[in-house]
Design a protein around this motif. Structure first.
Motif, short mmCIF file in Angstrom:
data_model
loop_
_atom_site.label_atom_id
_atom_site.label_comp_id
_atom_site.label_asym_id
_atom_site.label_seq_id
_atom_site.Cartn_x
_atom_site.Cartn_y
_atom_site.Cartn_z
N PRO A 52 0.80 -1.24 0.00
CA PRO A 52 0.00 0.00 0.00
C PRO A 52 0.83 1.28 0.00
O PRO A 52 0.51 2.22 -0.73
CB PRO A 52 -0.83 -0.14 1.28
N GLU A 53 1.87 1.35 0.83
CA GLU A 53 2.64 2.59 0.92
C GLU A 53 3.32 2.95 -0.39
O GLU A 53 3.67 4.11 -0.62
CB GLU A 53 3.70 2.50 2.00
N MET A 54 3.52 1.96 -1.25
CA MET A 54 4.25 2.20 -2.49
C MET A 54 3.34 2.35 -3.70
O MET A 54 3.79 2.71 -4.78
CB MET A 54 5.24 1.06 -2.73
N GLY A 55 2.06 2.03 -3.52
CA GLY A 55 1.15 2.12 -4.65
C GLY A 55 1.49 1.16 -5.77
O GLY A 55 1.23 1.44 -6.94
N ARG A 56 2.04 0.01 -5.42
CA ARG A 56 2.40 -0.98 -6.43
C ARG A 56 2.33 -2.37 -5.82
O ARG A 56 2.14 -2.54 -4.61
CB ARG A 56 3.80 -0.74 -6.97
N SER A 57 2.47 -3.37 -6.68
CA SER A 57 2.45 -4.76 -6.24
C SER A 57 3.76 -5.44 -6.58
O SER A 57 4.53 -4.96 -7.42
CB SER A 57 1.29 -5.53 -6.91
N VAL A 58 4.02 -6.56 -5.93
CA VAL A 58 5.10 -7.45 -6.31
C VAL A 58 4.50 -8.83 -6.58
O VAL A 58 3.43 -9.17 -6.06
CB VAL A 58 6.19 -7.56 -5.23
N LEU A 59 5.18 -9.61 -7.39
CA LEU A 59 4.73 -10.95 -7.73
C LEU A 59 5.33 -11.95 -6.75
O LEU A 59 6.54 -11.94 -6.49
CB LEU A 59 5.15 -11.31 -9.16
N LEU A 60 4.48 -12.83 -6.23
CA LEU A 60 4.90 -13.91 -5.36
C LEU A 60 4.54 -15.25 -6.00
O LEU A 60 3.54 -15.34 -6.72
CB LEU A 60 4.20 -13.82 -3.99
#
Length: 259
Positions: A52-60
């Motif tokens: 949330p703080e970054m406004g982006r996602s990472v792939l897991l």
């Protein structure tokens, strides 16, 4: 019906840490995504999880230790520390799927970050997760106490538990001494070196006299359970004094008193 209610209660309890950290609505949504990455989706499938703080996602990768690492770094905030002045040069040893490098880049937007990852699938996912950031470079390589070639000693292990074995081998990658890597990068000094390398820190720290004088902050997760002697190697490397050491989650953070 009782079994369904039991599953619902377990899911809700598992999301407590997310709701405490991110609020009711966002935390519940994230805990649902986390369940996808942990056990709901087919093993190996890629699941985006928002930061949330970054406004982006990472792939897991579903069914792997990626979800555990996400929980460690994003929910428990084990890398949530400040450094003054902000670091300009960072080595992320054991980059795994790139999450720590992403967090470092967000926290210190002026830093250049070089992530080092031994295992190919981790490296490839780290490249994807760090794509678009001109701060981050991910290298398919390893850190060791001497130059040469290392390979994965336990290819059957989970994604966060791959260990290195030194010596020529099929599929091996380049092993850097830390000082050698700094020289290749053209860095006379480095502000932060992170070592989360599943026991290889013992070999890397044994060479510490050659490179620690060039390091301002050292962040190490110790893995004596994999490689006995890691804690002793860190103590010996810092024995000359001039360091303040504190516990940062599962890490030891050593900072120079003078630089």
């Amino acid at each position: 019906m009782s079994d369904l209610l039991g599953k619902a209660r377990r899911f809700w309890r598992a999301g407590d840490a997310f709701r405490e950290r991110f609020g009711l609505v966002r935390g519940t949504r994230m805990s649902w995504q986390y369940a996808d990455a942990s056990y709901r989706r087919a093993p190996g499938s890629l699941v985006p999880l928002a930061i949330p703080e970054m406004g982006r996602s990472v792939l897991l990768r579903a069914g792997s230790s990626d979800a555990e690492v996400f929980h460690q770094l994003i929910v428990k905030r084990e890398l949530d520390f400040s450094l003054q002045p902000p670091p300009a040069r960072i080595i992320d040893g054991g980059a795994n799927f790139g999450l720590a490098s992403v967090l470092f880049a967000q926290r210190w937007p002026g830093a250049r970050i070089v992530g080092i990852e031994l295992e190919r699938s981790n490296f490839e996912l780290a490249v994807r997760n760090c794509a678009g950031s001109d701060q981050i470079e991910i290298r398919h390589a390893a850190l060791w106490g001497q130059s040469g070639i290392v390979s994965v000693a336990n290819p059957e292990a989970d994604a966060h538990s791959f260990r290195a074995s030194f010596g020529e081998a099929s599929g091996g990658v380049r092993a850097y001494r830390v000082g050698e890597l700094l020289d290749e990068l053209g860095w006379d000094r480095v502000d932060l070196v992170k070592l989360d390398i599943e026991g290889a820190e013992r070999q890397v720290l044994a060479d510490g006299a050659a490179w620690l004088p060039r390091v301002r902050h050292l962040l190490v997760e110790l893995h004596d359970r994999f490689e006995p002697g890691c804690t002793e190697a860190l103590s010996a490397a810092l024995a000359g004094g001039g360091w303040d050491v504190r516990v940062q989650g599962e890490y030891q953070l050593a900072s120079r008193r003078e630089w």
